[in-house]
Write an enzyme that holds these catalytic residues in place. Structure first.
Site, PDB file in Angstrom:
ATOM      1  N   LYS A  35      51.835 -82.674  90.169  1.00 31.19           N
ATOM      2  CA  LYS A  35      50.515 -82.045  90.264  1.00 31.19           C
ATOM      3  C   LYS A  35      49.492 -83.033  90.852  1.00 31.19           C
ATOM      4  CE  LYS A  35      51.283 -78.928  86.340  1.00 31.19           C
ATOM      5  NZ  LYS A  35      50.679 -78.367  85.123  1.00 31.19           N
ATOM      6  N   TYR A  83      50.807 -69.028  89.262  1.00 26.31           N
ATOM      7  CA  TYR A  83      50.419 -68.964  87.852  1.00 26.31           C
ATOM      8  C   TYR A  83      50.122 -67.531  87.394  1.00 26.31           C
ATOM      9  CZ  TYR A  83      50.213 -74.060  87.309  1.00 26.31           C
ATOM     10  OH  TYR A  83      50.527 -75.396  87.195  1.00 26.31           O
ATOM     11  N   ASN A 128      48.782 -82.542  83.234  1.00 25.04           N
ATOM     12  CA  ASN A 128      50.031 -83.000  82.613  1.00 25.04           C
ATOM     13  C   ASN A 128      51.084 -83.410  83.642  1.00 25.04           C
ATOM     14  OD1 ASN A 128      50.687 -80.466  83.467  1.00 25.04           O
ATOM     15  ND2 ASN A 128      51.479 -79.741  81.512  1.00 25.04           N
ATOM     16  N   HIS A 151      54.944 -80.001  87.026  1.00 26.86           N
ATOM     17  CA  HIS A 151      55.340 -78.635  86.668  1.00 26.86           C
ATOM     18  C   HIS A 151      56.839 -78.499  86.934  1.00 26.86           C
ATOM     19  CE1 HIS A 151      55.545 -74.251  86.510  1.00 26.86           C
ATOM     20  NE2 HIS A 151      56.336 -74.366  87.557  1.00 26.86           N
ATOM     21  N   GLU A 171      59.728 -69.340  92.172  1.00 27.89           N
ATOM     22  CA  GLU A 171      58.863 -70.455  92.588  1.00 27.89           C
ATOM     23  C   GLU A 171      59.407 -71.149  93.837  1.00 27.89           C
ATOM     24  OE1 GLU A 171      58.604 -72.657  88.898  1.00 27.89           O
ATOM     25  OE2 GLU A 171      57.264 -71.170  88.006  1.00 27.89           O
TER      26      GLU A 171
HETATM   27  P1  CMP Z   1      52.653 -75.822  83.775  1.00 25.64           P
HETATM   28  O1  CMP Z   1      54.041 -76.174  83.443  1.00 25.64           O
HETATM   29  O2  CMP Z   1      52.167 -76.124  85.158  1.00 25.64           O
HETATM   30  O3  CMP Z   1      52.446 -74.264  83.532  1.00 25.64           O
HETATM   31  C1  CMP Z   1      51.267 -73.710  83.031  1.00 25.64           C
HETATM   32  C2  CMP Z   1      50.227 -74.737  82.780  1.00 25.64           C
HETATM   33  O4  CMP Z   1      49.137 -74.303  82.022  1.00 25.64           O
HETATM   34  C3  CMP Z   1      50.808 -75.858  81.970  1.00 25.64           C
HETATM   35  O5  CMP Z   1      51.693 -76.596  82.760  1.00 25.64           O
HETATM   36  C4  CMP Z   1      49.562 -76.591  81.515  1.00 25.64           C
HETATM   37  O6  CMP Z   1      49.162 -77.591  82.440  1.00 25.64           O
HETATM   38  C5  CMP Z   1      48.524 -75.480  81.527  1.00 25.64           C
HETATM   39  N1  CMP Z   1      48.028 -75.189  80.200  1.00 25.64           N
HETATM   40  C6  CMP Z   1      48.713 -74.740  79.142  1.00 25.64           C
HETATM   41  N2  CMP Z   1      47.889 -74.573  78.087  1.00 25.64           N
HETATM   42  C7  CMP Z   1      46.642 -74.941  78.508  1.00 25.64           C
HETATM   43  C8  CMP Z   1      45.371 -75.007  77.884  1.00 25.64           C
HETATM   44  N3  CMP Z   1      45.214 -74.662  76.601  1.00 25.64           N
HETATM   45  N4  CMP Z   1      44.328 -75.433  78.627  1.00 25.64           N
HETATM   46  C9  CMP Z   1      44.482 -75.772  79.927  1.00 25.64           C
HETATM   47  N5  CMP Z   1      45.684 -75.735  80.578  1.00 25.64           N
HETATM   48  C10 CMP Z   1      46.741 -75.330  79.859  1.00 25.64           C
END
Ligand code: CMP
Length: 143
Positions: free
Chosen positions: A9, A49, A112, A115, A126
Site C-alpha cells: 500500500k 474495496y 497497514n 493487502h 483482484e
Molecule cells: P485490507 O486488507 O486492504 O482490506 C480492507 C482494509 O480496510 C483493511 O486492509 C484495513 O486497512 C482497512 N480497515 C479495516 N478496518 C478499518 C477501520 N476500522 N478503519 C479504517 N480502515 C480499516
C-alpha cells in the site's frame, strides 16, 4: 497452481518496504508472476474495496489507496493465499505478531502496509481487476 494478489500500500511504498516484502515471499519459495508500480484510480479503488462500501471507513480507505503509488503483485504457489495472509499478520497491526509484515512494520489498521486476497474468489477477482492477462508471466521456476 494457486495464485494470490498482494499489494504494497502507499505507506509501504513511501517507507521503502517494497524490497523487504518481495524478499519475504521469494525466500518462502513462492513464484512472482506479475508486478508493477502503479497509481490506483478512484474507480479501481471503489471496485477493489466494493465489499466495504457500506462501512464507515470506506471513504478513508479509498482516499488512502489512491493517495500515492502502490506495488501490485501476483504470486503463485501451493496454498499461497492462506500462507501469504499468515505472513502478512492480522489486519490490525497492533494485533499482528512480530515476524509478520504488519507485526514488524504496521501501526494502524488504516495504514497497514499490505493487502492480500482472502479467498480463491477474491484472488481471481483482484488479479483480473489489477492485471491484464498479458502482464502475467508463465515460466518454470526451480525449487
Ligand atoms: P485490507 O486488507 O486492504 O482490506 C480492507 C482494509 O480496510 C483493511 O486492509 C484495513 O486497512 C482497512 N480497515 C479495516 N478496518 C478499518 C477501520 N476500522 N478503519 C479504517 N480502515 C480499516
Amino acid at each position: 497452481m494457486e495464485r494470490t494478489f498482494l499489494m504494497v500500500k502507499p505507506d509501504g511504498v513511501q517507507r521503502n518496504l517494497i524490497g523487504n516484502i518481495v524478499q519475504r515471499f521469494e525466500a518462502k519459495g513462492f513464484k512472482l508472476v506479475g508486478a508493477k508500480l502503479m497509481s490506483v484510480s478512484q474507480e479501481l479503488a471503489e471496485k477493489h474495496y466494493g465489499e466495504h462500501k457500506d462501512k464507515p471507513f470506506f471513504g478513508e480507505l479509498v482516499d488512502f489507496i489512491t493517495s500515492g503509488p502502490v506495488f501490485a503483485m501476483v504470486w503463485e504457489g501451493e496454498n499461497v493465499i492462506a500462507t501469504a495472509r499468515n505472513m502478512m499478520g492480522k489486519t490490525n497491526p497492533q494485533e499482528a505478531l512480530p515476524g509478520t509484515i504488519r507485526g514488524d512494520f504496521g501501526l494502524t489498521v488504516g495504514k497497514n502496509v499490505i493487502h492480500g486476497s482472502d479467498s480463491k474468489e477474491s484472488a481471481e477477482r483482484e488479479i483480473n481487476l489489477f492485471f491484464a492477462p498479458d502482464e502475467l508471466i508463465s515460466y518454470e521456476k526451480q525449487d
